[in-house]
Enzyme design. Structure first.
Site, PDB file in Angstrom:
ATOM      1  N   LYS A   1       5.921   1.538  -6.286  1.00 30.55           N
ATOM      2  CA  LYS A   1       6.112   0.485  -7.287  1.00 30.55           C
ATOM      3  C   LYS A   1       6.859   1.012  -8.508  1.00 30.55           C
ATOM      4  O   LYS A   1       7.697   0.312  -9.087  1.00 30.55           O
ATOM      5  CB  LYS A   1       4.757  -0.094  -7.682  1.00 30.55           C
TER       6      LYS A   1
ATOM      7  N   GLY B   1       1.328  -7.823  -7.399  1.00 24.19           N
ATOM      8  CA  GLY B   1       0.793  -9.075  -6.881  1.00 24.19           C
ATOM      9  C   GLY B   1       1.349 -10.311  -7.546  1.00 24.19           C
ATOM     10  O   GLY B   1       2.549 -10.564  -7.549  1.00 24.19           O
TER      11      GLY B   1
ATOM     12  N   VAL C   1      11.860 -27.729  -4.615  1.00 22.52           N
ATOM     13  CA  VAL C   1      13.078 -27.173  -4.009  1.00 22.52           C
ATOM     14  C   VAL C   1      14.207 -28.197  -4.040  1.00 22.52           C
ATOM     15  O   VAL C   1      15.366 -27.859  -4.289  1.00 22.52           O
ATOM     16  CB  VAL C   1      12.794 -26.726  -2.558  1.00 22.52           C
TER      17      VAL C   1
ATOM     18  N   ILE D   1       1.480 -11.027 -10.673  1.00 21.62           N
ATOM     19  CA  ILE D   1       2.030 -10.849 -12.016  1.00 21.62           C
ATOM     20  C   ILE D   1       3.551 -10.936 -11.967  1.00 21.62           C
ATOM     21  O   ILE D   1       4.194 -10.163 -11.258  1.00 21.62           O
ATOM     22  CB  ILE D   1       1.616  -9.492 -12.610  1.00 21.62           C
TER      23      ILE D   1
ATOM     24  N   ARG E   1       1.583  -9.493  15.884  1.00 20.48           N
ATOM     25  CA  ARG E   1       1.489  -8.485  16.942  1.00 20.48           C
ATOM     26  C   ARG E   1       0.679  -8.994  18.122  1.00 20.48           C
ATOM     27  O   ARG E   1       1.008  -8.714  19.273  1.00 20.48           O
ATOM     28  CB  ARG E   1       0.860  -7.202  16.391  1.00 20.48           C
TER      29      ARG E   1
ATOM     30  N   GLU F   1       9.559 -10.200  -5.598  1.00 21.19           N
ATOM     31  CA  GLU F   1       8.598 -10.204  -6.703  1.00 21.19           C
ATOM     32  C   GLU F   1       7.218  -9.722  -6.269  1.00 21.19           C
ATOM     33  O   GLU F   1       6.520  -9.025  -7.021  1.00 21.19           O
ATOM     34  CB  GLU F   1       8.488 -11.613  -7.298  1.00 21.19           C
TER      35      GLU F   1
ATOM     36  N   ASP G   1       1.109   4.449  -3.275  1.00 23.86           N
ATOM     37  CA  ASP G   1       1.366   3.032  -3.535  1.00 23.86           C
ATOM     38  C   ASP G   1       1.979   2.849  -4.927  1.00 23.86           C
ATOM     39  O   ASP G   1       2.988   2.156  -5.092  1.00 23.86           O
ATOM     40  CB  ASP G   1       0.056   2.251  -3.418  1.00 23.86           C
TER      41      ASP G   1
ATOM     42  N   GLU H   1      -9.387   0.617   1.062  1.00 18.34           N
ATOM     43  CA  GLU H   1      -9.333   0.668   2.517  1.00 18.34           C
ATOM     44  C   GLU H   1     -10.259   1.772   3.030  1.00 18.34           C
ATOM     45  O   GLU H   1     -10.690   2.662   2.286  1.00 18.34           O
ATOM     46  CB  GLU H   1      -7.905   0.953   2.978  1.00 18.34           C
TER      47      GLU H   1
END
Length: 436
Positions: A208, A137, A36, A139, A48, A132, A204, A193
């Site tokens: 994307k 994930g 950085v 990629i 939570r 990103e 999902d 899940e």
């Protein structure tokens, strides 16, 4: 680096991804500072419940249940949002931007539903919004679309972007298992899940696909614009039929430019199971891996492959964005924001040209093949191949069409189902790849 100020980071969420982000911030502290150009300090982690079990030891005093208070701190430079969902994530991101922090998020659902609101808030605040990790994930696919291919014209993005469904379909192909059996194995191994609806019904992947289409075609595309079908109706017989055609079944996110009825280019965005030839690069993507195939005018065909989910891989993408955003903060600049200048309309699914594979149980008597062919001709659908399997009560026709408007193909199937000679239309699946 003693003359560089320390950049302070707040993380929202400490689940599978958030815990890995926290771990990497600690373990790679010195390397991140070198990359950085200034130290990066974790100053708070919003959760939570303070007493929930976690995969990482969070330094004492950093955990808080006051997420709004954390993102409102005047000293926070960067906020990482990995809690997911629509609210409170949207309110927290907007608050962070309003308070002068740049944001890195992995929230595909929010970006696909209300991305323009977030992008406009980032532009107003003159801060970065990077994401990103929201697609595939680890990629790197969004940055290549946004930056590396910015000088090119992308015409098509075709991808396997959900690891759960790819694992299930791969097991059905390699073992002959049915959907329920393959899903149960995916759940036992932690790929699916307990409630797999978002994955197996395509929600999902549709989120994307909306993000990919927006970036690739410089137009605003939401999840609601994406035609969506899941894999819960895919049978072992469908997979076997694909195998007979030297093909495999994959859940594909398909985003492409297509001519609309008025001749203007429109965006076609869809998610559905499809048969693809085993010779296609995506056919070899196994188990829970993801891959995205990009076609552009100058670069040609590109494929991006790797683990598309999981805490550590997704955290890798988050940290990559964090380094870029942190560099921008030091340079007092910001990266590329939303690019929606093309403002292309979304082509309805019914007008999108596709191909169908249709398996039909029919009466075994003269004239059946001609009658079926006439049903396709009635809707101006050309037949590419047709074969008959079995005799007598087991007679079946398997038809693969040439490309035609999806509405015409759907109407053809409806007509077939109402014909006296047809006992049952046992399988309908789209076909991708190969000649149209």
């Amino acid at each position: 680096m003693t003359d560089k100020r320390t950049l302070k980071v707040a993380v929202l969420g400490c689940g599978a991804v958030g815990s890995q982000v926290v771990r990497l911030l600690s373990e790679q502290h010195d390397d991140l500072a070198a990359r950085v150009g200034a130290p990066v300090e974790l100053v708070g982690v919003a959760v939570r419940r303070l007493d929930a079990p976690r995969d990482v030891d969070v330094p004492e005093g950093l955990l808080t249940t006051d997420a709004h208070g954390l993102v409102s701190r005047d000293d926070v430079d960067l906020v990482v949002e990995v809690i997911g969902g629509i609210e409170p994530a949207r309110a927290l991101i907007l608050s962070a931007l309003d308070n002068g922090a740049s944001v890195v998020t992995a929230n595909k659902a929010l970006l696909a539903e209300d991305g323009p609101t977030l992008f406009e808030a980032a532009a107003k605040a003159e801060r970065d919004l990077y994401y990103e990790a929201a697609v595939a994930g680890a990629i790197p696919i969004l940055r290549p679309l946004r930056e590396s291919l910015a000088g090119d014209r992308v015409t098509r993005v075709l991808g396997i972007v959900n690891g759960t469904t790819n694992f299930i379909l791969d097991k059905m192909d390699t073992s002959g298992a049915g959907f329920s059996e393959a899903l149960e194995e995916a759940q036992e191994l932690g790929y699916a899940e307990a409630d797999p609806t978002a994955d197996v019904e395509g929600f999902d992947a549709a989120a994307k696909a909306a993000i990919l289409a927006s970036l690739a075609f410089h137009s605003r595309v939401t999840a609601a614009d994406v035609h969506r079908e899941g894999i819960s109706e895919v049978t072992a017989a469908d997979v076997a039929s694909a195998r007979d055609m030297d093909s495999v079944v994959k859940l594909l996110a398909i985003c492409e430019l297509r001519p609309g009825p008025d001749g203007q280019e429109q965006v076609a965005a869809r998610v559905h199971p499809a048969m693809i030839p085993r010779s296609h690069p995506l056919a070899s993507v196994r188990e829970a891996y993801n891959a995205v195939f990009v076609e552009s005018e100058a670069a040609g065909q590109l494929m991006f492959y790797g683990p598309g989910a999981g805490g550590a891989p997704t955290a890798s993408a988050v940290l990559g964005d964090l380094v870029t955003v942190a560099r921008n903060r030091l340079a007092e600049t910001r990266g590329a924001g939303e690019s929606a200048y093309a403002d292309r309309a979304v082509l309805p699914m019914g007008e999108t040209r596709t191909r169908y594979h249709v398996a039909i149980d029919v009466d075994d008597r003269a004239g059946v093949l001609a009658a079926v062919a006439n049903a396709f001709a009635d809707h101006d659908v050309s037949i590419q191949t047709v074969r008959q399997e079995g005799r007598g009560a087991d007679a079946q026709l398997v038809v693969v069409s040439h490309a035609a408007p999806d509405a015409a193909l759907s109407a053809t199937v409806d007509q077939l189902r109402n014909m006296d000679i047809v006992r049952e239309v046992t399988s309908v699946m789209r076909v991708e790849g190969g000649d149209e």
